[in-house]
Scaffold this active site. Structure first.
Site, PDB file in Angstrom:
ATOM      1  N   HIS A   1       0.896  -1.093   0.084  1.00  0.00           N
ATOM      2  CA  HIS A   1      -0.264  -0.074  -0.067  1.00  0.00           C
ATOM      3  C   HIS A   1       1.072   1.485  -0.225  1.00  0.00           C
ATOM      4  O   HIS A   1       2.236   1.015   0.738  1.00  0.00           O
ATOM      5  CB  HIS A   1      -1.097  -0.062   1.300  1.00  0.00           C
ATOM      6  CG  HIS A   1      -2.325  -0.537   0.482  1.00  0.00           C
ATOM      7  ND1 HIS A   1      -2.079  -2.149   1.152  1.00  0.00           N
ATOM      8  CD2 HIS A   1      -2.888  -0.305   0.780  1.00  0.00           C
ATOM      9  CE1 HIS A   1      -3.499  -2.741   1.291  1.00  0.00           C
ATOM     10  NE2 HIS A   1      -4.253  -1.998   0.247  1.00  0.00           N
TER      11      HIS A   1
ATOM     12  N   LYS B   1      -0.720   4.696   4.746  1.00  0.00           N
ATOM     13  CA  LYS B   1      -1.389   3.844   5.414  1.00  0.00           C
ATOM     14  C   LYS B   1      -0.846   3.513   6.572  1.00  0.00           C
ATOM     15  O   LYS B   1       0.026   3.286   6.359  1.00  0.00           O
ATOM     16  CB  LYS B   1      -1.712   2.782   4.619  1.00  0.00           C
ATOM     17  CG  LYS B   1      -2.931   1.532   5.239  1.00  0.00           C
ATOM     18  CD  LYS B   1      -3.191   1.035   3.946  1.00  0.00           C
ATOM     19  CE  LYS B   1      -4.044   0.050   4.601  1.00  0.00           C
ATOM     20  NZ  LYS B   1      -4.943   0.391   4.966  1.00  0.00           N
TER      21      LYS B   1
END
Length: 239
Positions: A136, A140
């Protein structure tokens, strides 16, 4: 349908575009930093449903605030699931409506179904070990991702030789490793790999943008506005 957005970051803005393209009205954009709007500013009271994408620290308080107004909530925030029993209790005892998904992408939810099916097959194939990788963007905050945890929990439920998941490194053979990588602006990549001495089987999902997540969240809001209780993608997609 009138929608309140709780959290107006990149995801909130993408949800707004999709919602408006489907004929819905955004009546509140609650975000103390991005917009300065609060629950008490008036717009929230007129909403038919709230869509919440914020952070683990504030998510549960946002849910309780929505429940005070008896508003259905759709949330994709992860990292707060220790409070999940309280949310389910509010749905069953207080008549609240809450739609939760660790990932609103239709493609990812198809991946969930494939993962469950494959893990049931692999329960009797102990020549294969299994591990996971999720990638990600660097913004995040939680690791592993909620999507990765959902995949891991389904594997553990179906494969008797795996007892718990561990982040990045196994401590024993019964551990399922989830490797979490944070780099660039990656919307989300999830891979489940089974490997033996002779071959490898992989199922994989790579998101191209946030649009798939945003569309799923708006579809969930449409579903939550017409249904009651604790809801999820399985209910909406009828898997």
């Amino acid at each position: 349908m009138k929608i309140a957005l709780i959290g107006y970051g990149k995801m909130g803005k993408e949800i707004e575009k999709i919602a408006q393209s489907r004929g819905h009205e955004i009546v509140a954009r609650i975000d103390p930093i991005a917009t300065g709007e609060s629950f008490e500013d008036g717009g929230f009271e007129t909403a038919d449903v709230a869509i919440e994408f914020t952070t683990p620290k504030v998510a549960f308080a946002n849910y309780r605030k929505c429940f005070e107004y008896n508003k259905p909530v759709v949330s994709g925030t992860t990292g707060w699931l220790d409070k999940l029993p309280e949310i389910k209790k509010a749905c069953s005892e207080e008549g609240q409506t809450f739609f939760y998904a660790s990932n609103f992408s239709v493609g990812v939810n198809i991946l969930f179904e494939l993962n469950r099916y494959l893990s049931r097959i692999m329960n009797d194939r102990d020549e294969y070990d299994v591990e996971m990788t999720e990638v990600h963007h660097t913004q995040k905050l939680d690791a592993p991702s909620g999507t990765a945890i959902s995949l891991a929990e389904d594997i553990i439920e179906n494969i008797e030789r795996k007892k718990q998941w561990k982040l990045n490194k196994a401590e024993k053979d019964t551990d399922l490793v989830i490797k979490a990588v944070r780099e660039g602006q990656v919307p989300g990549i999830h891979t489940v790999k089974y490997e033996s001495d002779v071959d490898e089987i992989t199922i994989h999902h790579s998101a191209k943008s946030r649009k798939g997540f945003a569309l799923g969240a708006v579809l969930a809001a449409e579903f939550a506005a017409k249904n009651k209780g604790f809801l999820g993608m399985k209910d909406m997609l009828k898997f």
